[in-house]
Design a protein around this motif. Structure first.
Motif, mmCIF file in Angstrom:
data_model
loop_
_atom_site.group_PDB
_atom_site.id
_atom_site.type_symbol
_atom_site.label_atom_id
_atom_site.label_comp_id
_atom_site.label_asym_id
_atom_site.label_seq_id
_atom_site.Cartn_x
_atom_site.Cartn_y
_atom_site.Cartn_z
ATOM 1 N N SER A 282 0.808 -1.217 0.000
ATOM 2 C CA SER A 282 0.000 0.000 0.000
ATOM 3 C C SER A 282 0.837 1.261 0.000
ATOM 4 O O SER A 282 0.300 2.368 -0.018
ATOM 5 C CB SER A 282 -0.913 0.007 1.235
ATOM 6 N N ALA A 283 2.154 1.121 0.003
ATOM 7 C CA ALA A 283 3.031 2.278 0.108
ATOM 8 C C ALA A 283 3.976 2.360 -1.075
ATOM 9 O O ALA A 283 4.115 1.428 -1.859
ATOM 10 C CB ALA A 283 3.838 2.206 1.416
ATOM 11 N N GLU A 284 4.613 3.525 -1.196
ATOM 12 C CA GLU A 284 5.664 3.730 -2.183
ATOM 13 C C GLU A 284 6.991 3.889 -1.459
ATOM 14 O O GLU A 284 7.046 4.439 -0.344
ATOM 15 C CB GLU A 284 5.386 4.981 -3.018
ATOM 16 N N TYR A 285 8.061 3.447 -2.106
ATOM 17 C CA TYR A 285 9.389 3.534 -1.517
ATOM 18 C C TYR A 285 10.348 4.128 -2.526
ATOM 19 O O TYR A 285 10.279 3.830 -3.730
ATOM 20 C CB TYR A 285 9.867 2.146 -1.094
ATOM 21 N N TYR A 487 4.678 8.348 -1.526
ATOM 22 C CA TYR A 487 3.487 8.221 -0.708
ATOM 23 C C TYR A 487 3.613 7.042 0.252
ATOM 24 O O TYR A 487 3.998 5.941 -0.133
ATOM 25 C CB TYR A 487 2.262 8.013 -1.595
ATOM 26 N N ARG A 488 3.306 7.309 1.514
ATOM 27 C CA ARG A 488 3.269 6.244 2.507
ATOM 28 C C ARG A 488 2.069 6.490 3.418
ATOM 29 O O ARG A 488 1.993 7.514 4.088
ATOM 30 C CB ARG A 488 4.554 6.235 3.329
ATOM 31 N N PRO A 489 1.096 5.567 3.436
ATOM 32 C CA PRO A 489 -0.101 5.770 4.258
ATOM 33 C C PRO A 489 0.270 5.952 5.729
ATOM 34 O O PRO A 489 1.269 5.414 6.213
ATOM 35 C CB PRO A 489 -0.913 4.488 4.025
ATOM 36 N N TYR A 490 -0.570 6.686 6.406
ATOM 37 C CA TYR A 490 -0.359 6.914 7.833
ATOM 38 C C TYR A 490 -0.343 5.583 8.572
ATOM 39 O O TYR A 490 -1.205 4.725 8.376
ATOM 40 C CB TYR A 490 -1.453 7.816 8.398
ATOM 41 N N GLY A 491 0.648 5.394 9.408
ATOM 42 C CA GLY A 491 0.735 4.202 10.227
ATOM 43 C C GLY A 491 1.549 3.076 9.623
ATOM 44 O O GLY A 491 1.791 2.072 10.287
ATOM 45 N N VAL A 492 1.959 3.229 8.362
ATOM 46 C CA VAL A 492 2.770 2.185 7.723
ATOM 47 C C VAL A 492 4.223 2.395 8.114
ATOM 48 O O VAL A 492 4.825 3.431 7.822
ATOM 49 C CB VAL A 492 2.621 2.220 6.191
#
Length: 833
Positions: A282-285, A487-492
């Motif tokens: 669900s995130a980008e790195y 982008y990285r969702p909150y809490g990830v």
């Protein structure tokens, strides 16, 4: 052409008693690659794979692989592989981006630089041993287990010690019994720079006694099917101590459609380095990319709009002696471009090892090109300070394509993420790979800080031979965790970057979670139908990352309207847009569509009971069951009246019945909408479900139909003697026109120069001879046909026995059965050109 015609290397390979002559362009523009011969000697003892048999064809980027130091098919050359995809993107389009790309290995020996090249000089070759060919495998091969699952396939205490090459590398009496099979399609081979015949082709070549083991990987899932990964493992098999080792890829990049003449003359090449965001879950790195690429300057008026690049992913890293260049900051040593007839001193191609080594070791980066042209590039990495006898280093790259520049970068970032893989607790010691410290540093070292990024600043004296686990990639981790551009969702939590935690001290490359591996399948065409058969391999395999059984269902696909565009073939499949879904069957577990596949056809299932044609099948099953029960560790002798394939299937069925490992269940799906004479591809893929608290909760990952396909052409059934009616034998289409043949017309290739056909259908179920005549009685063509297996169709490509296209007119055909139970048939058809 206004620039030099480069040398061609001619060599002859004799197969059985016949001599086949092939020719290789050493280098140069595509239009200069037609000159067939040079004065090189012939070498009947070589075993290069040059027929285009090994193409990565399950993804959207299709590439030809060889076992002599380069990839690509050299389109428009005289080699048999020229019609295979070179670096075709999208798959099935006929648009290419590469002529050939070869590995360069350079080193210093005794103060003198040497370079061995895979292209343009072909200084790597397999030996004359017939086993030195290319081998094919995929994830799920029972010989190819790897971490994080069981990796010691032969249970000898070692893992992945027997490289897939047809040889007994570990001297245990077994061949290829324990290697690492990765990806949905993997090719493996090895070649050397000291095969004696090389010096006959290239007298100036000075071998360093280098062996290169090449593995190439491709995945079929849509997220990962726009690149081909390659690992080169380079070993010093001689006795000299090599220093200053560099590895490069020299590529002749040509962007354009095969049918567009000098399509390679309006290209641009460039180098890009920067940060790009890669999707993971669900995130980008953030990923640090270094990629050289090509594109068509004007896009061929909207036809050639893609981008194709070469990405260096990683290489051997060392801790104590700094033998390897810093990773990832110095993974690319230099980027050079070449064009036209320039001497080396003015930026032209190298002509000797001194110049080649100077290019490899140069830290320069040429500017992006501005003028359209035909370009070659060299991308290099190094130095590896030394390569001692029996020592190996590896370099990993990816060939990446995209529909646009940004799309190419997206796919390159995905390739980098996949290559980076995961970290694994190999030694089972929770104290190693802890608190972010993944790298073992061996003493003696004084005043050593194992984690320069923490705040305590503690330092240690490490005694000789003692090991201190250290966080050597801490600056990279710190940068990645603080990078705000992705982008990285909150809490990830960014655990992806936390190497060396939970005891995981060992990095596994080329590892990713994916859709289930596709089943083994085959297709059987018939009269207005095609039956698709497959096994249960997808159901019994576990996810390579989670080690969970997450299989959910099967999808059956068909591709229509395929007309064999230039550069495509039955073996390499259709373009992605031609696939359509025929059926989906899944487990009954509350996840839609809940349309089960278990059970026999009469109850709505797809289970198939094979071998029903064998008399006394139940007796054989009982015998096999008794043998496997009483002697579980022994192989079962195959009765002489059965084939080895039938015995293998029997054993699989009985093992499944007994609930034993190795058992198989089989399925069958029949497509009754297929039309005789038409060209189809079929595929069976598997998809999985997401698991939460041990239960399936939602659809998971799907595979592309290109990962697993077979070609089929339905045909009319042959007539048995009981039902035979000669009036049912006819030609189709009739009349034969361009319009009436259009639905099944194919693009021409070497072994089918016309791509056209007229079919004679409903032939007798025996041996027959079909003769075609002009209306005046001149013999045009003869075809022998065997209808005993049930196939009652024969096709003629409208080419006479003299190799000429037939003209318009009325043609007669005569079918003469060899069995007297069948009468002769004479019919006619009309050809209108």
């Amino acid at each position: 052409m206004n620039w030099r015609i480069r040398p061609f290397i001619c060599f002859y390979i004799y197969l059985i008693a016949a001599a086949l002559v092939f020719c290789l362009s050493a280098t140069g523009a595509a239009s200069d690659r037609y000159d067939p011969f040079d004065s090189k000697d012939s070498f009947p003892d070589l075993t290069p794979v040059i027929g285009g048999e090994f193409v990565h064809n399950i993804g959207n980027l299709q590439m030809n692989i060889t076992n002599w130091g380069f990839v690509g098919s050299m389109p428009n050359s005289s080699l048999p592989m020229r019609d295979s995809p070179s670096a075709q993107y999208p798959a099935g389009s006929g648009i290419e981006y590469l002529y050939a790309a070869g590995i360069w290995v350079g080193a210093v020996n005794g103060g003198i630089p040497f370079v061995s090249t895979g292209y343009p000089e072909t200084e790597f070759r397999p030996t004359s041993d017939p086993k030195d060919t290319i081998y094919r495998t995929r994830e799920g091969d029972i010989r190819g287990g790897h971490f994080p699952s069981h990796a010691d396939d032969d249970n000898d205490g070692s893992w992945d010690e027997d490289f897939l090459n047809g040889h007994d590398d570990d001297s245990d009496g077994l061949i290829d019994e324990d290697f690492a099979a990765r990806s949905d399609q993997m090719f493996s081979c090895e070649y050397f720079d000291n095969v004696p015949a090389i010096s006959l082709i290239w007298p100036e070549h000075e071998p360093m006694k280098i062996r290169v083991r090449q593995e190439s990987y491709q995945w079929g899932e849509d997220l990962m099917n726009d690149f081909v990964g390659v690992r080169y493992t380079i070993t010093n098999v001689g006795f000299n101590y090599l220093t200053g080792v560099y590895v490069g890829i020299y590529a002749d990049l040509d962007a354009g459609g095969r049918d567009r003449g000098t399509y390679y003359m309006d290209d641009q090449v460039a180098y890009w380095q920067g940060i790009h965001c890669a999707q993971k879950g669900s995130a980008e790195y953030p990923v640090n990319l270094k990629i050289a690429y090509v594109y068509d300057d004007n896009g061929d008026d909207g036809y050639t709009t893609g981008y194709f690049g070469i990405l260096f992913l990683g290489h051997t890293t060392t801790v104590n002696d700094n033998n390897a260049p810093p990773y990832p900051s110095k993974i690319v040593a230099g980027f050079q471009t070449f064009r036209g007839l320039q001497p080396y001193i003015n930026g032209g191609d190298a002509t000797n090892d001194f110049e080649r080594y100077e290019l490899l070791s140069s830290s320069g980066f040429d500017p992006d090109t501005e003028d359209p042209g035909d370009y070659r590039i060299l991308l290099s990495t190094g130095p590896f300070n030394y390569l001692s006898p029996r020592m190996s280093i590896y370099v990993d790259i990816a060939f990446v394509a995209g529909s646009s520049f940004e799309d190419m970068l997206d796919n390159a970032a995905t390739a980098q993420i996949l290559y980076d893989g995961c970290w694994y607790d190999l030694d089972g010691d929770p104290e190693t790979g802890a608190i972010g410290r993944e790298s073992p540093v061996v003493g003696p070292i004084d005043d050593y800080d194992p984690d320069p990024c923490d705040s305590d600043g503690e330092k240690f004296d490490v005694a000789k031979y003692d090991t201190m686990w250290s966080n050597l990639d801490c600056y990279y981790e710190k940068w990645a965790m603080n990078y705000s551009g992705c982008y990285r969702p909150y809490g990830v939590e960014p655990e992806y970057y936390m190497t060396g935690i939970g005891g995981r001290e060992y990095q596994l490359h080329w590892i990713t979670g994916a859709a289930p591996i596709s089943p083994n399948m085959r297709v059987v065409p018939g009269d207005h139908k095609v039956s698709v058969y497959w096994d249960d391999l997808s159901e019994v395999s576990v996810d390579v990352m989670t080690l969970e059984h997450d299989f959910e269902g099967y999808q059956v696909w068909r591709a229509d309207e395929w007309h064999r565009p230039l550069g495509t073939s039955e073996e390499n499949g259709p373009s992605h847009d031609l696939w359509s879904l025929l059926d989906t069957r899944d487990l009954i577990n509350g996840i839609t569509p809940d349309k089960g596949f278990m059970g026999p056809p009469e109850s709505g299932g797809l289970e198939y009971e094979p071998l029903l044609h064998i008399p006394d099948l139940d007796d054989y099953i009982s015998s096999f069951e008794m043998s496997l029960t009483e002697y579980p560790d022994d192989s079962i002798p195959c009765p002489p009246e059965l084939t080895s394939a039938e015995c293998d299937t029997l054993e699989r069925l009985v093992l499944y019945k007994l609930g034993r490992e190795g058992g198989k269940r089989y399925y069958k799906y029949t497509d009754y909408s297929a039309k005789n004479g038409m060209h189809y591809f079929y595929s069976v893929t598997a998809y999985d479900h997401e698991i939460k608290n041990g239960l399936p909760v939602a659809h998971g990952r799907y595979n592309s139909p290109s990962v697993n396909f077979e070609y089929a052409v339905p045909y009319s059934s042959s007539q048995t003697s009981d039902e035979y009616d000669e009036e049912k034998i006819y030609a189709v289409p009739n009349p034969v026109t361009a319009e009436s043949m259009a639905p099944w017309t194919l693009g021409p290739v070497n072994d089918d120069a016309s791509g056209l056909k007229v079919e004679i259908r409903n032939l007798p179920a025996c041996l027959s001879t079909l003769r075609i005549f002009t209306l005046s009685g001149d013999l045009v063509y003869i075809i022998d046909h065997d209808g005993r297996s049930g196939n009652g169709t024969v096709a003629w490509n409208l080419v006479s026995r003299n190799g000429q296209d037939v003209t318009s007119g009325v043609y007669l055909f005569s079918v003469k059965p060899h069995d007297r139970k069948f009468s002769q048939k004479v019919g006619k058809f009309v050809v209108i050109r």
